[in-house]
Design a protein around this motif. Structure first.
Motif, PDB file in Angstrom:
ATOM      1  N   CYS A  44       0.823  -1.204   0.000  1.00  0.00           N
ATOM      2  CA  CYS A  44       0.000   0.000   0.000  1.00  0.00           C
ATOM      3  C   CYS A  44       0.857   1.255   0.000  1.00  0.00           C
ATOM      4  N   ASP A  45       0.221   2.388  -0.208  1.00  0.00           N
ATOM      5  CA  ASP A  45       0.905   3.677  -0.307  1.00  0.00           C
ATOM      6  C   ASP A  45       0.617   4.542   0.920  1.00  0.00           C
ATOM      7  N   LEU A  46       1.661   5.113   1.472  1.00  0.00           N
ATOM      8  CA  LEU A  46       1.526   6.082   2.549  1.00  0.00           C
ATOM      9  C   LEU A  46       1.339   7.460   1.920  1.00  0.00           C
ATOM     10  N   VAL A  47       0.182   8.083   2.161  1.00  0.00           N
ATOM     11  CA  VAL A  47      -0.132   9.366   1.536  1.00  0.00           C
ATOM     12  C   VAL A  47      -0.620  10.353   2.590  1.00  0.00           C
ATOM     13  N   TYR A  48      -0.406  11.640   2.328  1.00  0.00           N
ATOM     14  CA  TYR A  48      -0.860  12.677   3.248  1.00  0.00           C
ATOM     15  C   TYR A  48      -1.177  13.944   2.471  1.00  0.00           C
ATOM     16  N   ASN A  49      -1.912  14.848   3.114  1.00  0.00           N
ATOM     17  CA  ASN A  49      -2.299  16.111   2.509  1.00  0.00           C
ATOM     18  C   ASN A  49      -1.623  17.236   3.283  1.00  0.00           C
ATOM     19  N   GLN A  50      -0.593  17.817   2.679  1.00  0.00           N
ATOM     20  CA  GLN A  50       0.185  18.845   3.358  1.00  0.00           C
ATOM     21  C   GLN A  50      -0.655  20.085   3.656  1.00  0.00           C
ATOM     22  N   GLU A  51      -1.550  20.448   2.752  1.00  0.00           N
ATOM     23  CA  GLU A  51      -2.390  21.624   2.985  1.00  0.00           C
ATOM     24  C   GLU A  51      -3.279  21.419   4.209  1.00  0.00           C
ATOM     25  N   THR A  52      -3.827  20.208   4.346  1.00  0.00           N
ATOM     26  CA  THR A  52      -4.644  19.911   5.518  1.00  0.00           C
ATOM     27  C   THR A  52      -3.796  19.918   6.777  1.00  0.00           C
ATOM     28  N   ALA A  53      -2.610  19.341   6.693  1.00  0.00           N
ATOM     29  CA  ALA A  53      -1.705  19.328   7.851  1.00  0.00           C
ATOM     30  C   ALA A  53      -1.383  20.742   8.301  1.00  0.00           C
ATOM     31  N   ASP A  54      -1.149  21.639   7.342  1.00  0.00           N
ATOM     32  CA  ASP A  54      -0.858  23.031   7.683  1.00  0.00           C
ATOM     33  C   ASP A  54      -2.071  23.688   8.359  1.00  0.00           C
ATOM     34  N   THR A  55      -3.257  23.394   7.845  1.00  0.00           N
ATOM     35  CA  THR A  55      -4.481  23.943   8.430  1.00  0.00           C
ATOM     36  C   THR A  55      -4.654  23.478   9.871  1.00  0.00           C
ATOM     37  N   LEU A  56      -4.334  22.200  10.114  1.00  0.00           N
ATOM     38  CA  LEU A  56      -4.509  21.618  11.441  1.00  0.00           C
ATOM     39  C   LEU A  56      -3.329  21.876  12.366  1.00  0.00           C
ATOM     40  N   GLY A  57      -2.227  22.363  11.808  1.00  0.00           N
ATOM     41  CA  GLY A  57      -1.030  22.590  12.615  1.00  0.00           C
ATOM     42  C   GLY A  57      -0.350  21.305  13.042  1.00  0.00           C
ATOM     43  N   ILE A  58      -0.399  20.285  12.193  1.00  0.00           N
ATOM     44  CA  ILE A  58       0.208  18.988  12.499  1.00  0.00           C
ATOM     45  C   ILE A  58       1.460  18.803  11.654  1.00  0.00           C
ATOM     46  N   ASP A  59       2.541  18.425  12.289  1.00  0.00           N
ATOM     47  CA  ASP A  59       3.811  18.188  11.604  1.00  0.00           C
ATOM     48  C   ASP A  59       3.782  16.808  10.961  1.00  0.00           C
ATOM     49  N   VAL A  60       3.822  16.773   9.634  1.00  0.00           N
ATOM     50  CA  VAL A  60       3.821  15.495   8.917  1.00  0.00           C
ATOM     51  C   VAL A  60       5.151  15.252   8.207  1.00  0.00           C
ATOM     52  N   SER A  61       6.182  15.980   8.610  1.00  0.00           N
ATOM     53  CA  SER A  61       7.475  15.834   7.930  1.00  0.00           C
ATOM     54  C   SER A  61       8.022  14.417   8.050  1.00  0.00           C
ATOM     55  N   PHE A  62       7.703  13.730   9.136  1.00  0.00           N
ATOM     56  CA  PHE A  62       8.205  12.363   9.307  1.00  0.00           C
ATOM     57  C   PHE A  62       7.600  11.428   8.262  1.00  0.00           C
ATOM     58  N   LEU A  63       6.394  11.738   7.760  1.00  0.00           N
ATOM     59  CA  LEU A  63       5.790  10.908   6.727  1.00  0.00           C
ATOM     60  C   LEU A  63       6.565  11.030   5.418  1.00  0.00           C
ATOM     61  N   ALA A  64       7.006  12.244   5.109  1.00  0.00           N
ATOM     62  CA  ALA A  64       7.840  12.434   3.926  1.00  0.00           C
ATOM     63  C   ALA A  64       9.161  11.698   4.089  1.00  0.00           C
ATOM     64  N   ASP A  65       9.713  11.757   5.290  1.00  0.00           N
ATOM     65  CA  ASP A  65      10.983  11.075   5.552  1.00  0.00           C
ATOM     66  C   ASP A  65      10.846   9.554   5.369  1.00  0.00           C
ATOM     67  N   GLU A  66       9.643   9.030   5.638  1.00  0.00           N
ATOM     68  CA  GLU A  66       9.409   7.596   5.509  1.00  0.00           C
ATOM     69  C   GLU A  66       8.919   7.196   4.118  1.00  0.00           C
ATOM     70  N   GLY A  67       8.982   8.138   3.164  1.00  0.00           N
ATOM     71  CA  GLY A  67       8.619   7.829   1.791  1.00  0.00           C
ATOM     72  C   GLY A  67       7.193   8.147   1.445  1.00  0.00           C
ATOM     73  N   GLY A  68       6.469   8.840   2.320  1.00  0.00           N
ATOM     74  CA  GLY A  68       5.090   9.208   2.039  1.00  0.00           C
ATOM     75  C   GLY A  68       4.984  10.226   0.927  1.00  0.00           C
ATOM     76  N   GLU A  69       3.820  10.283   0.308  1.00  0.00           N
ATOM     77  CA  GLU A  69       3.585  11.198  -0.820  1.00  0.00           C
ATOM     78  C   GLU A  69       2.536  12.234  -0.450  1.00  0.00           C
ATOM     79  N   ASP A  70       2.840  13.479  -0.712  1.00  0.00           N
ATOM     80  CA  ASP A  70       1.894  14.578  -0.522  1.00  0.00           C
ATOM     81  C   ASP A  70       0.958  14.598  -1.726  1.00  0.00           C
ATOM     82  N   VAL A  71      -0.351  14.397  -1.491  1.00  0.00           N
ATOM     83  CA  VAL A  71      -1.318  14.364  -2.597  1.00  0.00           C
ATOM     84  C   VAL A  71      -2.239  15.570  -2.584  1.00  0.00           C
ATOM     85  N   SER A  72      -1.852  16.619  -1.867  1.00  0.00           N
ATOM     86  CA  SER A  72      -2.670  17.830  -1.863  1.00  0.00           C
ATOM     87  C   SER A  72      -2.634  18.467  -3.243  1.00  0.00           C
TER      88      SER A  72
END
Length: 344
Positions: free
Chosen positions: A315-343
């Protein structure tokens, strides 16, 4: 809490047995042999035959659309000649039954059913025409086959059973202080009930409270989403077709109220949810198309073709950077683990 490492991986087309728990905008019912909503043909089949293929898709949203696209791509790449009738029931159960009956009566050589209610409608209309199902969580639990490893009838296909425990682990990584998780889904979908039960089991093991929030139709999505605000710390949504089709309504509420949402598939993340460990639905549909070609051209028997399923490692690890910014949640570790920003 120690964080489980998740990574983005690609889909493998190997066979996998499945555990037991594991209207209409265009209802022009022209039939497989007549004028079609969408038709396609490739280079002539080895036997010179043009196959009649019907498609019944439950509703329109990114995951089911992608599965449909993958199926057609597999047909194109196989080299067979075919005419295809594409029908979408727009999440209407009576339309599902009407379309299923029409496809059967028009003598299709094979029918693709996308999502559980669509497959149930087609299975109820024929026990003779081969049926391929896709985007279905548990074929056996939904009453579509005798056993996921040995279907035993005229229906087989590919399962979108989610790595639910990994998705809950992801939620905890993103919201480590969450004390209560809201579980949002539609009660009309048996596939969602299966996944929610698995999510509850995973949350119980972690000692996190949970509460079900359900809708019976898309008309209730906004009201039920608003009812979660102030009562839960995060939201989990399985691969629910009704919620997925209305994900923009959900995320309008959750993101405005600082409520992180982890979901079952990438289309909902693109629609504003925070993150997912997601199945690749186009590849899921592609594998369903390969199974269809085996049945049409090689005489493969659906009764003996195990339901195929993806694993968490595929499976694919995916996240929405724009949503993370809105929520104030640090998702940089997801990028470090190979996650893809699909915003967007």
């Amino acid at each position: 809490m120690e964080r489980t490492t998740l990574s983005r991986r690609t889909f493998s087309k190997g066979l996998a047995g499945m555990a037991a728990l594991t209207a209409a905008g265009t209802l022009g019912l022209a039939g497989c042999g007549g004028d079609t909503a969408e038709s396609g043909s490739t280079s002539a089949s080895g036997d010179g035959k043009t196959y009649k293929i019907g498609v019944l898709q439950l509703t329109e949203h990114a995951a089911l659309d992608a599965a449909n696209d993958g199926f057609v791509r597999a047909l194109d790449e196989s080299g067979i000649s075919y005419d295809i009738e594409q029908q979408n029931a727009q999440n209407d159960q009576s339309a599902c039954q009407t379309i299923a009956s029409t496809l059967v009566n028009d003598g299709c050589d094979l029918i693709l059913a996308i999502a559980t209610p669509a497959a149930q409608a087609v299975a109820g209309a024929t026990s003779d025409i081969p049926i391929i199902g896709t985007a279905i969580t548990d074929f056996a639990a939904s009453g579509l086959v005798d056993d996921n490893d040995a279907p035993g009838g005229n229906l087989t296909g590919t399962s979108d059973m989610n790595p639910v425990s990994d998705q809950i682990d992801l939620l905890v990584q993103l919201v480590p202080d969450a004390k209560t998780v809201g579980l949002l889904y539609c009660t009309a979908e048996s596939n969602s009930d299966i996944q929610v039960a698995l999510a509850e089991e995973a949350l119980d093991e972690l000692g996190i409270a949970h509460e079900r929030y359900t809708v019976s139709s898309s008309n209730e999505i906004q009201q039920v989403s608003e009812s979660m605000v102030g009562k839960v710390d995060a939201v989990y949504i399985p691969t629910d077709n009704t919620i997925s089709a209305g994900i923009s309504t959900v995320t309008m509420v959750t993101n405005e109220n600082n409520l992180p949402t982890v979901v079952g598939e990438v289309g909902m993340v693109e629609g504003g949810a925070l993150a997912s460990v997601s199945i690749n639905y186009e590849e899921l549909g592609y594998r369903a198309g390969e199974m269809a070609v085996q049945i049409l051209t090689e005489g493969a028997d659906p009764a003996e073709m195990p339901i195929e399923q993806m694993t968490a490692d595929e499976c694919d690890l995916v996240y929405n950077q724009e949503t993370a910014d809105t929520l104030g949640i640090d998702v940089s570790f997801l990028a470090d683990e190979g996650g893809e920003d699909v915003s967007a």
